[in-house]
Design a protein around this motif. Structure first.
Motif, PDB file in Angstrom:
ATOM      1  N   UNK A  17      61.427 -80.678  53.798  1.00  0.00           N
ATOM      2  CA  UNK A  17      62.517 -79.852  53.266  1.00  0.00           C
ATOM      3  C   UNK A  17      62.719 -78.560  54.057  1.00  0.00           C
ATOM      4  N   UNK A  18      61.695 -78.103  54.769  1.00  0.00           N
ATOM      5  CA  UNK A  18      61.841 -76.882  55.554  1.00  0.00           C
ATOM      6  C   UNK A  18      61.788 -77.177  57.054  1.00  0.00           C
ATOM      7  N   UNK A 200      60.129 -75.180  39.596  1.00  0.00           N
ATOM      8  CA  UNK A 200      61.464 -75.762  39.711  1.00  0.00           C
ATOM      9  C   UNK A 200      61.665 -77.101  39.017  1.00  0.00           C
ATOM     10  N   UNK A 234      62.480 -70.182  49.873  1.00  0.00           N
ATOM     11  CA  UNK A 234      63.728 -70.629  50.481  1.00  0.00           C
ATOM     12  C   UNK A 234      64.380 -71.709  49.640  1.00  0.00           C
ATOM     13  N   UNK A 235      63.560 -72.635  49.185  1.00  0.00           N
ATOM     14  CA  UNK A 235      64.067 -73.710  48.340  1.00  0.00           C
ATOM     15  C   UNK A 235      64.708 -73.134  47.071  1.00  0.00           C
ATOM     16  N   UNK A 239      68.460 -73.562  48.472  1.00  0.00           N
ATOM     17  CA  UNK A 239      68.810 -74.904  48.003  1.00  0.00           C
ATOM     18  C   UNK A 239      69.291 -74.882  46.552  1.00  0.00           C
ATOM     19  N   UNK A 240      68.694 -74.027  45.753  1.00  0.00           N
ATOM     20  CA  UNK A 240      69.057 -73.978  44.337  1.00  0.00           C
ATOM     21  C   UNK A 240      70.168 -72.976  44.026  1.00  0.00           C
TER      22      UNK A 240
ATOM     23  N   UNK B 131      57.318 -84.928  49.414  1.00  0.00           N
ATOM     24  CA  UNK B 131      58.145 -84.273  48.398  1.00  0.00           C
ATOM     25  C   UNK B 131      59.025 -85.257  47.634  1.00  0.00           C
ATOM     26  N   UNK B 148      67.288 -82.491  38.994  1.00  0.00           N
ATOM     27  CA  UNK B 148      67.512 -82.133  40.408  1.00  0.00           C
ATOM     28  C   UNK B 148      68.310 -83.173  41.196  1.00  0.00           C
ATOM     29  N   UNK B 151      70.896 -82.037  43.580  1.00  0.00           N
ATOM     30  CA  UNK B 151      70.531 -81.528  44.909  1.00  0.00           C
ATOM     31  C   UNK B 151      70.499 -82.637  45.959  1.00  0.00           C
ATOM     32  N   UNK B 154      73.053 -82.822  48.861  1.00  0.00           N
ATOM     33  CA  UNK B 154      72.839 -81.700  49.768  1.00  0.00           C
ATOM     34  C   UNK B 154      71.611 -81.950  50.652  1.00  0.00           C
ATOM     35  N   UNK B 155      70.526 -82.418  50.024  1.00  0.00           N
ATOM     36  CA  UNK B 155      69.286 -82.677  50.759  1.00  0.00           C
ATOM     37  C   UNK B 155      69.515 -83.757  51.819  1.00  0.00           C
ATOM     38  N   UNK B 159      69.743 -83.416  55.940  1.00  0.00           N
ATOM     39  CA  UNK B 159      68.619 -84.204  56.483  1.00  0.00           C
ATOM     40  C   UNK B 159      67.269 -83.552  56.201  1.00  0.00           C
ATOM     41  N   UNK B 160      67.123 -83.065  54.952  1.00  0.00           N
ATOM     42  CA  UNK B 160      65.890 -82.382  54.600  1.00  0.00           C
ATOM     43  C   UNK B 160      64.930 -83.307  53.865  1.00  0.00           C
ATOM     44  N   UNK B 161      64.949 -84.568  54.216  1.00  0.00           N
ATOM     45  CA  UNK B 161      64.071 -85.473  53.490  1.00  0.00           C
ATOM     46  C   UNK B 161      63.357 -86.413  54.453  1.00  0.00           C
ATOM     47  N   UNK B 162      62.142 -86.729  54.106  1.00  0.00           N
ATOM     48  CA  UNK B 162      61.391 -87.764  54.843  1.00  0.00           C
ATOM     49  C   UNK B 162      61.369 -88.980  53.957  1.00  0.00           C
TER      50      UNK B 162
END
Ligand code: SF4
Ligand code: SF4
Lengths: 293, 187
Positions: A17-18, A200, A234-235, A239-240, B131, B148, B151, B154-155, B159-162
């Motif tokens: 995510x980061x 969260x 940051x999340x 993101x939120x 995650x 969630x 989200x 957006x995720x 491309x914030x996911x594996x």
């Protein structure tokens, strides 16, 4: 002393995510001609759940394993994630202070535990390697159009007796490099407020409220962006931010950049290479850099 | 309001134990309220931090042990860093929570425990946190399936996911660490 090579501990968030934090940090470091060697076979530091889990031992053994691996590498290890940095410092503090803990840890690792590698966060490492003077020279006022707030949160500075980095109430160590970008860095009154941490998923209400207050104060301080060194902050803040606006009926817009992204911009690295497009709340880079050659 | 009839000496021993383990003196607290005014989660607690301290001063330990304060406090240490007489309030709260756990007191904040357990389970198995699995398992087990999900686009877009669970080589050592922590949670 200047290191030209560091051991690198990205930690779990920076691999998913980061990822923009990892990519922008590597890019900045590469541009500086410094070598990063990713720790071999590193494991999750345990983050907040480990020490919370009635298990003091887990809170040392998990980050301790990384410290032990780092002991075979360079003189210093850099952990850009504020959470990972905090856990590494905690393990080091415990191991350095108690022979019994050292012995028991060595027994679990089946080797004498190595724990003395210098542990650095991103602000310490970049302060050492770039220095504000050199960055100012490089940046030539590139970010003079904007006002940014340094947001420290919790894990970078607390508890001060273990982390030993900066004041837990009035930290200032991000400021010299941030000012060297040419940007104005006014006092941000909520710089050490907590974003709501890892609540969260289970208690979103707490996170949204805590993070709302931070964003709200950032907006009323007249900032163009906040800068953080923590993927969890940051999340919650970036993101939120849509969830925050929905929960409070607001339409706040506050980009939140990673420290490495800001420094990279000042060094003249392109927004694409710094993965600015991975941010949920997009900064108006065109306006930021207007008039810059 | 705390009925005075509750403020008996019954809780003294536990307060002494909390003070011993945390190294803090609860009697020193002069109830200025700084800890509570600086705590971002205080209004979600049944007792904000300074009231929690007061409960311990009065020896009303049952309330402290069963309160949501210990469960919801996420140890950000803002309170501790601001207390004018440097009481480590977060440590007092966490120590009390640990004692509540040892006494087998049931948590009312089930979601948080679930989150921590799933997090650690993932790390124990693979050595690193995934995650996406954590989110999926949490939603399944808590029954909050849409949690969630707003989200997700957006995720994915950023491309914030594996997709694949990351795994380390020496998982045996990580398992040994968890085994050890289970057998001996304290040094
Ligand atoms: S800040 Fe310190 S002295 Fe003030 S109420 Fe909280 S614990 Fe007591
Ligand atoms: S450590 Fe706990 S009680 Fe203290 S400010 Fe943070 S959440 Fe509140």
């Amino acid at each position: 002393m200047v290191n030209t090579a560091y051991s690198y501990y990205p930690g779990c968030s920076l691999t998913s995510s980061a990822k923009e934090y990892d990519i922008s940090f590597r890019k900045v470091v590469e541009t500086l001609g410094i070598q990063l060697d990713e720790l071999k076979d590193w494991n999750c530091c345990g983050a907040s759940p480990a020490p919370h889990h009635k298990a003091e031992t887990l809170g040392v053994l998990l980050p301790g394993r990384n410290l032990h691996i780092a002991g075979a590498g360079h003189d210093a290890i850099v952990a850009p994630c504020a959470g990972c940095y905090n856990r590494l410092k905690y393990a080091q503090y415990k191991l350095a202070g108690d022979e019994n803990i050292r012995e028991q840890t060595s027994e679990v690792f089946q080797a004498e535990v190595r724990y003395q590698t210098e542990v650095l966060n991103i602000v310490q490492m970049l302060n050492r390697e770039i220095t504000p003077e050199a960055l100012r020279e490089k940046a030539q006022g590139r970010l003079a159009n904007i006002r940014i707030g340094a947001y420290y949160g919790c894990l970078l500075t607390r508890p001060a007796e273990i982390v030993g980095f900066d004041s837990p109430r009035d930290p200032r160590k991000m400021r010299p490099l941030m000012e060297a970008t040419g940007a104005e860095v006014p006092h941000f009154p909520f710089k050490t407020e907590c974003c709501g941490s890892y609540m969260g998923l289970a208690r979103k209400d707490i996170v949204l409220k805590a993070s709302f207050r931070i964003i709200d104060v950032a907006v009323s301080t007249g900032l163009d962006a906040l800068v953080t060194a923590c993927p969890l902050c940051h999340q919650n803040l970036d993101l939120r931010q849509g969830q925050i606006n929905k929960a409070f009926g607001t339409s706040l817009r506050m980009p939140v950049l990673y420290f490495s992204q800001l420094i990279g911009l000042a060094m003249g690295i392109s927004p694409e290479e710094l993965e600015l497009d991975a941010l949920a709340v997009q900064p108006d880079i065109g306006r930021w850099l207007r008039g810059v050659a | 309001m705390i009925p005075l009839s509750e403020t008996l000496s019954q809780g003294r021993e536990l307060v002494v134990e909390i003070e011993r383990r945390s190294g803090q003196k609860v009697a020193d607290c002069y109830q200025c309220g700084t800890c509570s005014s600086t705590c971002a989660a205080a209004d979600a607690f049944d007792y904000p931090p300074h009231v929690f301290m007061r409960l311990l001063q009065l020896g009303v330990v049952d309330r402290a042990l069963t309160s949501t304060t210990g469960q919801l406090c996420y140890d950000c240490m803002t309170c501790s860093s601001r207390c004018p007489i440097s009481i480590d309030v977060a440590d007092v709260i966490e120590t009390t929570k640990n004692i509540a756990d040892e006494q087998g007191i049931r948590e009312s904040e089930r979601g948080l425990r679930l989150f921590r357990n799933l997090f650690l389970k993932n790390v124990r198995r693979h050595g690193r946190l995934h995650e996406a699995s954590l989110l999926a398992w949490f939603n399944l087990k808590s029954g909050k399936l849409t949690n969630d999900m707003s989200l997700v686009p957006l995720i994915l877009h950023r491309k914030k996911v594996r997709i694949i669970q990351p795994r380390i080589k020496n998982r045996a050592q990580v398992r040994r660490i968890f085994q050890r922590a289970k057998e001996r949670p304290k040094w």
